[in-house]
Design a protein around this motif. Structure first.
Motif, PDB file in Angstrom:
ATOM      1  N   LEU A 128      32.522  16.792  48.259  1.00 24.35           N
ATOM      2  CA  LEU A 128      33.528  15.889  48.797  1.00 24.35           C
ATOM      3  C   LEU A 128      34.162  16.430  50.024  1.00 24.35           C
ATOM      4  CD1 LEU A 128      35.265  14.657  45.468  1.00 24.35           C
ATOM      5  CD2 LEU A 128      33.926  13.189  47.184  1.00 24.35           C
ATOM      6  N   ILE A 129      34.626  17.737  49.974  1.00 22.32           N
ATOM      7  CA  ILE A 129      35.147  18.399  51.168  1.00 22.32           C
ATOM      8  C   ILE A 129      34.085  18.152  52.300  1.00 22.32           C
ATOM      9  CG2 ILE A 129      35.814  20.503  52.245  1.00 22.32           C
ATOM     10  CD1 ILE A 129      36.633  21.306  49.322  1.00 22.32           C
ATOM     11  N   GLU A 130      32.929  18.608  51.960  1.00 22.29           N
ATOM     12  CA  GLU A 130      32.120  18.598  53.244  1.00 22.29           C
ATOM     13  C   GLU A 130      31.919  17.221  53.815  1.00 22.29           C
ATOM     14  OE1 GLU A 130      27.463  19.967  54.460  1.00 22.29           O
ATOM     15  OE2 GLU A 130      28.718  21.020  53.111  1.00 22.29           O
ATOM     16  N   GLU A 131      31.712  16.228  52.995  1.00 21.92           N
ATOM     17  CA  GLU A 131      31.495  14.958  53.355  1.00 21.92           C
ATOM     18  C   GLU A 131      32.737  14.194  54.165  1.00 21.92           C
ATOM     19  OE1 GLU A 131      30.742  12.611  49.838  1.00 21.92           O
ATOM     20  OE2 GLU A 131      28.542  13.203  49.808  1.00 21.92           O
ATOM     21  N   ARG A 132      34.006  14.701  53.713  1.00 14.31           N
ATOM     22  CA  ARG A 132      34.962  14.282  54.428  1.00 14.31           C
ATOM     23  C   ARG A 132      35.363  14.661  55.684  1.00 14.31           C
ATOM     24  NH1 ARG A 132      37.786  12.034  56.796  1.00 14.31           N
ATOM     25  NH2 ARG A 132      39.992  11.159  56.786  1.00 14.31           N
ATOM     26  N   ILE A 133      35.218  16.120  55.812  1.00 15.56           N
ATOM     27  CA  ILE A 133      35.158  16.741  57.090  1.00 15.56           C
ATOM     28  C   ILE A 133      34.137  16.077  58.042  1.00 15.56           C
ATOM     29  CG2 ILE A 133      35.090  19.056  58.211  1.00 15.56           C
ATOM     30  CD1 ILE A 133      36.092  20.259  55.957  1.00 15.56           C
ATOM     31  N   ASP A 134      33.052  15.834  57.597  1.00 12.48           N
ATOM     32  CA  ASP A 134      31.941  15.581  58.429  1.00 12.48           C
ATOM     33  C   ASP A 134      32.274  13.968  58.946  1.00 12.48           C
ATOM     34  OD1 ASP A 134      29.014  15.996  59.166  1.00 12.48           O
ATOM     35  OD2 ASP A 134      29.023  13.891  58.290  1.00 12.48           O
ATOM     36  N   LYS A 135      32.978  13.186  58.168  1.00 10.75           N
ATOM     37  CA  LYS A 135      33.321  11.993  58.796  1.00 10.75           C
ATOM     38  C   LYS A 135      34.285  11.885  59.826  1.00 10.75           C
ATOM     39  CE  LYS A 135      36.357   8.304  57.160  1.00 10.75           C
ATOM     40  NZ  LYS A 135      37.161   7.713  55.980  1.00 10.75           N
ATOM     41  N   GLY A 136      35.427  13.033  59.596  1.00  8.15           N
ATOM     42  CA  GLY A 136      36.343  13.275  60.603  1.00  8.15           C
ATOM     43  C   GLY A 136      35.715  13.879  61.898  1.00  8.15           C
ATOM     44  N   ILE A 137      34.657  14.561  61.826  1.00 10.01           N
ATOM     45  CA  ILE A 137      33.972  15.183  62.953  1.00 10.01           C
ATOM     46  C   ILE A 137      33.274  14.126  63.771  1.00 10.01           C
ATOM     47  CG2 ILE A 137      32.438  17.006  64.125  1.00 10.01           C
ATOM     48  CD1 ILE A 137      33.143  18.805  61.778  1.00 10.01           C
ATOM     49  N   LYS A 138      32.623  13.225  63.108  1.00 18.06           N
ATOM     50  CA  LYS A 138      31.799  12.256  63.696  1.00 18.06           C
ATOM     51  C   LYS A 138      32.791  11.133  64.249  1.00 18.06           C
ATOM     52  CE  LYS A 138      29.082   8.055  62.078  1.00 18.06           C
ATOM     53  NZ  LYS A 138      28.542   7.419  60.687  1.00 18.06           N
ATOM     54  N   ASN A 139      33.803  10.920  63.788  1.00 20.06           N
ATOM     55  CA  ASN A 139      34.718  10.092  64.550  1.00 20.06           C
ATOM     56  C   ASN A 139      35.478  10.841  65.763  1.00 20.06           C
ATOM     57  OD1 ASN A 139      35.705   7.377  63.583  1.00 20.06           O
ATOM     58  ND2 ASN A 139      35.505   8.751  61.573  1.00 20.06           N
ATOM     59  N   PHE A 140      35.432  12.111  65.822  1.00 14.55           N
ATOM     60  CA  PHE A 140      35.874  12.980  66.919  1.00 14.55           C
ATOM     61  C   PHE A 140      34.956  12.835  68.136  1.00 14.55           C
ATOM     62  CE2 PHE A 140      35.273  16.786  69.303  1.00 14.55           C
ATOM     63  CZ  PHE A 140      36.425  16.950  69.920  1.00 14.55           C
TER      64      PHE A 140
END
Length: 369
Positions: A128-140
Motif C-alpha cells: 500500500l505504501i509503495e503504490e501510494r508513493i508511486d502514484k504521487g511520483i507519477k503525478n509529479f
C-alpha cells in the motif's frame, strides 16, 4: 540590475501537488486498511473509526465509520501503532512480521477496550505504501511534463529534484524516484532527446545523503549544528526568505493574465476515467460547452491531480458535485466557465445565445473545494 539585491532569483513555471501524500495521511490510509481487515472484531466490540481522505466505504461500513470523538481516538491510536512500520524503526519487522498487533481502543460508548488484537499483513501494508508513493511520483512527473511544455526545452539542461519533509527520508521514495527517472529519460515524447544526467535527486536537508551532496559541491558542512535547516524546516526557511523584501526573488510565470490559475481539472466520467473538459491552463470567463441540457441534473468531476490531463485518472480519485439546471431543452447545452481559482459558473444556452449572451437560464455560481 534590480536582481542585484537578491541572493537568488527563482522562476516559478507551474504548481501541482498531491495534497494527501504526506506521512500522516499515509498512516491514516494504513490504519483504515487494518480496521477494514478486522471489521468482524470491530463489530463484535462496537469499535468505530474514521474515513480518511481518499479511502472509500465498504459494504457494512455504515455501522463502523463515523466522526465521533471515539472514532478519531481509535484512528489516532492505531496510527501511532503503525508509525514504526511506516518510518521503518529499528527492528520493526520483528513487531509486524508476527501478523498481529495489539492496540487500546474505545467503543461507541467511550468505554476503553484494552489490548484489542488486530490481524495485520506486513506485506500488504508495504505494498500500500509503495503504490501510494508511486502514484504521487507519477503525478509529479506529469506536472513536470506540463511545465516543460510551457518552456523552452533547449534551455533546460538540469532538473534538480529536491526532497523535503520527514516522509521523504523513506528509502521507498528514493527507489521509486530512481525507477521513474529511468523510465522518463527514455520517453522522448515527453522530454525530447536527453541524457540520463538530466535529473538529479537531492536528499532531504539534515540527512547524511544531503551532507555528502553538499560536500561534492565544495560546501562547508557542519553536522553538529542543531539549528541548521532540515527536510522539514528547510521549506519554512525558504518561504520566509522568498517573501517580499527577502533575499530570494520569485518570478511567478504560473499566471493567466496576471491572475492565479484555476486550481482544478474539470470534466465528466467516461468508462471509469475522468475525461477533462476544462484544465488549469484555460483562461477565465470563457464559456466551454460541457454537456447537453436534455435533463435537469448533471454531474461534474474535478481534481487537482496532474494525471487528469491524460484522461486516464481513475474516477474514484476525483471529487464529484451534482448540479441542476432550471431550463431543460433538447436542443441546448450546458456551458461552464471558470471565474477564479476555485469558482465556476454554468448556464444553459444554444450556439447562438452563448455568443449573443442572451442565455436561456440564469447564470449559476459554484464554489469547488
Amino acid at each position: 540590475m534590480k536582481e542585484s539585491r537578491y541572493d537568488y532569483v527563482i522562476e516559478h513555471f507551474a504548481a501541482g501537488g498531491d495534497r494527501y501524500l504526506g506521512g500522516e495521511n499515509m498512516l491514516e490510509l494504513l490504519a483504515f486498511q487494518v480496521f477494514k481487515n478486522n471489521q468482524r472484531t470491530m463489530r463484535e466490540l462496537n469499535i468505530p473509526f474514521t474515513l480518511p481522505a481518499e479511502c472509500v466505504k465498504f459494504p457494512g461500513s455504515e455501522t463502523l465509520i463515523n466522526e465521533s470523538q471515539e472514532s478519531y481516538l481509535n484512528t489516532k491510536q492505531l496510527v501511532e501503532k503503525l508509525r514504526p512500520l511506516w518510518e521503518r524503526h529499528e527492528r520493526y519487522e520483528e513487531e509486524f512480521g508476527k501478523g498481529m498487533i495489539r492496540a487500546d481502543l474505545f467503543d461507541k460508548a467511550g468505554r476503553s477496550k484494552l489490548n484489542v488484537e488486530l490481524l495485520i499483513d506486513q506485506d500488504e501494508m508495504e505494498q500500500l505504501i509503495e503504490e501510494r508513493i508511486d502514484k504521487g511520483i507519477k503525478n509529479f512527473f506529469e506536472s513536470l511534463r506540463r511545465a516543460f511544455a510551457r518552456s523552452e526545452h533547449s534551455k533546460i539542461n538540469k532538473v534538480n529534484i529536491l526532497l523535503a519533509g520527514n516522509s521523504s527520508k523513506s528509502p521507498v521514495v528514493m527507489n521509486l524516484f530512481n525507477k521513474w527517472i529511468e523510465r522518463e529519460v527514455q520517453n522522448t515524447q515527453n522530454w525530447g532527446e536527453m541524457s540520463s544526467a538530466l535529473f538529479e535527486i537531492l536528499p532531504p536537508l539534515g540527512t547524511e545523503g544531503a551532507y555528502l551532496k553538499q560536500e561534492e559541491r565544495n560546501r562547508v558542512v557542519n553536522r553538529d549544528i542543531i539549528t541548521a535547516p532540515t527536510g522539514k524546516t528547510g521549506v519554512a526557511f525558504g518561504l520566509v526568505q522568498s517573501r517580499k523584501g527577502g533575499s530570494i526573488k520569485v518570478i511567478d510565470r504560473d499566471m493567466v493574465n496576471g491572475e492565479s490559475k484555476f486550481k482544478y481539472f474539470l470534466g465528466i466520467r467516461r468508462k471509469g476515467k475522468l475525461k477533462t473538459m476544462i484544465d488549469q491552463e484555460e483562461e477565465y470567463n470563457k464559456w466551454h460547452l460541457f454537456i447537453d441540457a436534455s435533463e435537469e441534473d448533471f454531474e461534474i468531476y474535478y481534481t487537482s491531480l496532474p494525471e487528469a490531463s491524460t484522461n486516464q485518472l481513475d474516477i474514484k480519485q476525483a471529487q464529484r458535485k451534482k448540479l441542476r439546471i432550471e431550463h431543460v431543452d433538447d436542443s441546448a447545452f450546458v456551458y461552464i466557465r471558470t471565474i477564479s481559482p476555485n469558482v465556476i459558473e454554468y448556464v444553459v444556452a444554444d450556439e447562438d445565445s452563448i455568443i449573443s449572451r442572451n442565455y436561456l437560464s440564469e447564470i449559476n455560481k459554484v464554489e469547488l473545494s
